[in-house]
Design a protein around this motif. Sequence first.
Motif, mmCIF file in Angstrom:
data_model
loop_
_atom_site.group_PDB
_atom_site.id
_atom_site.type_symbol
_atom_site.label_atom_id
_atom_site.label_comp_id
_atom_site.label_asym_id
_atom_site.label_seq_id
_atom_site.Cartn_x
_atom_site.Cartn_y
_atom_site.Cartn_z
ATOM 1 N N GLY A 37 37.829 94.925 79.515
ATOM 2 C CA GLY A 37 37.901 95.830 78.375
ATOM 3 C C GLY A 37 38.043 97.285 78.749
ATOM 4 O O GLY A 37 38.650 98.063 77.993
ATOM 5 N N LEU A 38 37.501 97.691 79.915
ATOM 6 C CA LEU A 38 37.542 99.105 80.309
ATOM 7 C C LEU A 38 38.362 99.346 81.574
ATOM 8 O O LEU A 38 38.391 100.460 82.093
ATOM 9 N N ALA A 91 18.637 95.337 70.185
ATOM 10 C CA ALA A 91 19.673 94.503 70.792
ATOM 11 C C ALA A 91 20.956 94.531 69.972
ATOM 12 O O ALA A 91 22.071 94.625 70.521
ATOM 13 N N LEU A 92 20.818 94.467 68.663
ATOM 14 C CA LEU A 92 21.985 94.503 67.779
ATOM 15 C C LEU A 92 22.723 95.837 67.906
ATOM 16 O O LEU A 92 23.960 95.867 68.047
ATOM 17 N N ALA A 93 21.985 96.941 67.896
ATOM 18 C CA ALA A 93 22.605 98.260 68.004
ATOM 19 C C ALA A 93 23.282 98.450 69.362
ATOM 20 O O ALA A 93 24.402 98.976 69.447
ATOM 21 N N GLY A 94 22.619 98.031 70.430
ATOM 22 C CA GLY A 94 23.184 98.186 71.770
ATOM 23 C C GLY A 94 24.431 97.357 71.975
ATOM 24 O O GLY A 94 25.407 97.804 72.604
ATOM 25 N N LEU A 95 24.431 96.139 71.457
ATOM 26 C CA LEU A 95 25.608 95.272 71.554
ATOM 27 C C LEU A 95 26.815 95.921 70.894
ATOM 28 O O LEU A 95 27.916 95.973 71.475
ATOM 29 N N ILE A 96 26.624 96.413 69.682
ATOM 30 C CA ILE A 96 27.737 97.028 68.950
ATOM 31 C C ILE A 96 28.242 98.268 69.677
ATOM 32 O O ILE A 96 29.451 98.493 69.793
ATOM 33 N N LEU A 97 27.328 99.075 70.212
ATOM 34 C CA LEU A 97 27.724 100.280 70.936
ATOM 35 C C LEU A 97 28.530 99.928 72.181
ATOM 36 O O LEU A 97 29.548 100.570 72.475
ATOM 37 N N PHE A 98 28.105 98.907 72.899
ATOM 38 C CA PHE A 98 28.835 98.487 74.101
ATOM 39 C C PHE A 98 30.251 98.039 73.752
ATOM 40 O O PHE A 98 31.222 98.421 74.424
ATOM 41 N N VAL A 99 30.381 97.220 72.746
ATOM 42 C CA VAL A 99 31.699 96.678 72.395
ATOM 43 C C VAL A 99 32.646 97.775 71.929
ATOM 44 O O VAL A 99 33.838 97.767 72.256
ATOM 45 N N LEU A 100 32.136 98.746 71.174
ATOM 46 C CA LEU A 100 32.990 99.793 70.616
ATOM 47 C C LEU A 100 33.172 100.987 71.549
ATOM 48 O O LEU A 100 33.928 101.905 71.239
ATOM 49 N N ALA A 101 32.509 100.970 72.707
ATOM 50 C CA ALA A 101 32.521 102.122 73.614
ATOM 51 C C ALA A 101 33.929 102.444 74.111
ATOM 52 O O ALA A 101 34.662 101.548 74.540
ATOM 53 N N PRO A 102 34.304 103.736 74.117
ATOM 54 C CA PRO A 102 35.632 104.129 74.594
ATOM 55 C C PRO A 102 35.685 104.349 76.101
ATOM 56 O O PRO A 102 36.769 104.487 76.664
ATOM 57 N N ASN A 103 34.537 104.412 76.756
ATOM 58 C CA ASN A 103 34.526 104.678 78.201
ATOM 59 C C ASN A 103 33.269 104.080 78.833
ATOM 60 O O ASN A 103 32.389 103.564 78.144
ATOM 61 N N MET A 104 33.183 104.185 80.160
ATOM 62 C CA MET A 104 32.085 103.570 80.909
ATOM 63 C C MET A 104 30.736 104.198 80.585
ATOM 64 O O MET A 104 29.715 103.513 80.555
ATOM 65 N N VAL A 105 30.705 105.503 80.341
ATOM 66 C CA VAL A 105 29.433 106.178 80.062
ATOM 67 C C VAL A 105 28.807 105.660 78.775
ATOM 68 O O VAL A 105 27.620 105.294 78.732
ATOM 69 N N VAL A 106 29.601 105.615 77.709
ATOM 70 C CA VAL A 106 29.097 105.132 76.429
ATOM 71 C C VAL A 106 28.736 103.645 76.520
ATOM 72 O O VAL A 106 27.720 103.198 75.976
ATOM 73 N N ALA A 107 29.589 102.888 77.228
ATOM 74 C CA ALA A 107 29.291 101.467 77.419
ATOM 75 C C ALA A 107 27.972 101.284 78.169
ATOM 76 O O ALA A 107 27.186 100.386 77.862
ATOM 77 N N GLY A 108 27.737 102.157 79.142
ATOM 78 C CA GLY A 108 26.482 102.100 79.883
ATOM 79 C C GLY A 108 25.284 102.376 78.996
ATOM 80 O O GLY A 108 24.247 101.718 79.104
ATOM 81 N N ARG A 133 35.520 91.013 75.354
ATOM 82 C CA ARG A 133 34.768 92.169 74.871
ATOM 83 C C ARG A 133 34.539 92.091 73.366
ATOM 84 O O ARG A 133 33.417 92.273 72.883
ATOM 85 N N TRP A 134 35.589 91.780 72.598
ATOM 86 C CA TRP A 134 35.439 91.687 71.147
ATOM 87 C C TRP A 134 34.708 90.412 70.746
ATOM 88 O O TRP A 134 34.003 90.381 69.726
ATOM 89 N N ALA A 135 34.835 89.361 71.549
ATOM 90 C CA ALA A 135 34.142 88.106 71.241
ATOM 91 C C ALA A 135 32.626 88.276 71.242
ATOM 92 O O ALA A 135 31.910 87.552 70.541
#
Length: 401
Positions: A244-245, A290-307, A367-369
């Motif tokens: 995904g990234l 867990a729900l909030a973190g999952l959504i943030l990871f999937v929608l993250a535009p870069n490695m920092v936000v995904a982290g 990633r979207w799954a």
Amino acid sequence: MNQQTVSRAAIATFAIFAINGFVFASWAARIPAVTRILDLSAGEMGMLLLTIAVGSVVALPLAGSVVARIGTSRTVRTGGFTAAAGGLLVSIALAQASVPLTALGLVFFGVGIGLWDVAQNIEGAAVERHLGRTIMPQFHAGFSGGALIGALVGAGLSAVNVSMSLHLGAIVVLVSATMLFVPRLFLPEAPAAQARKQGPQASLAKSRSAWTEKRTLLVGLVVLGAALTEGAANDWIAKATVDGLGATEAAGAVMFAVFVASMTLFRFFGGSFIDSYGRVPVLYFSLGAALAGLILFVLAPNMVVAGLGAVLWGAGAAMGFPMGMSAAADDPARAAARVSVVSTIGYVAFLAGPPLLGFLGDHITIRWALLAIAVAIVASILTVPAARPLPASEHLGATAT
């Protein structure tokens, strides 16, 4: 029982959890490499991972009866040696790039992990009762800490191109040595002696009846969402990062390590929060994070936000499984049977859910799954009240309905 015996058993239980986590993460962190070695698509790798679930689903419903018959230490040893045998077979299979032989090895691996996990959770619950304070999250922190080390080792070995066969061979040696010595320090095997007195039919009947208890099944649903959240990250966060990234395999393994580090930290300190605020409020907070973190990871535009998403995701995934095990073991007389049921439900999600995400990933990317996990998390949030501690009147074998 004297304090020295209980303290020694607590240390041994922590070590067993840690080795379990190390073994699983050593495999999970290098799933991208296994996919490449065997030349599989995400869906095909998902089918291969499903073989671990098959082995565990066979073992988990029987694990409570096995523990009741032979005790936790012998069950942990049986599971550990079976998992080691499966790892050795996978090591040989990968050297030959054989998918069927890898699948067979993973079935044995799944059987071993299933027996090992139920037994260690029953031992952990017994130690927790003797200590008189919440310590189960710290045992699961041992699992997460072991997984963190395993993930970092996997990242390092991936970066320097060490073969999976050599890696797994070393793991087999570690597990075998651990099983020879550490379970000797567990609490005395009173459950086994009682089960032998009652006979095998009594143990089997008690195990089966746990499947008819409403509270036990609802606690299993709480654990289901938490287990799927953790299992999906174990199997797919590295590959979702790579695909995904556009990151390297080593960077994907590091992302997995970030998730595990967050989960480990919150598990280590989580016991005090449970003692202060109660099991149910902490579960609500954990599953929401867990729900909030999952959504943030999937929608993250870069490695920092995904982290950052991985940190929140790991924090949220930290407490659901250990609190579910404690809830299942509230009544010592029914602990083995109920932990077996809740573990079975949780591990079906933990092991079977991620492969199904792989099939979905073939169509919309892995990633979207991952967003499909949100449905299970919401369902778990709705059943959280079932995890309230049992009143004393429902102990000593009383059925919770």
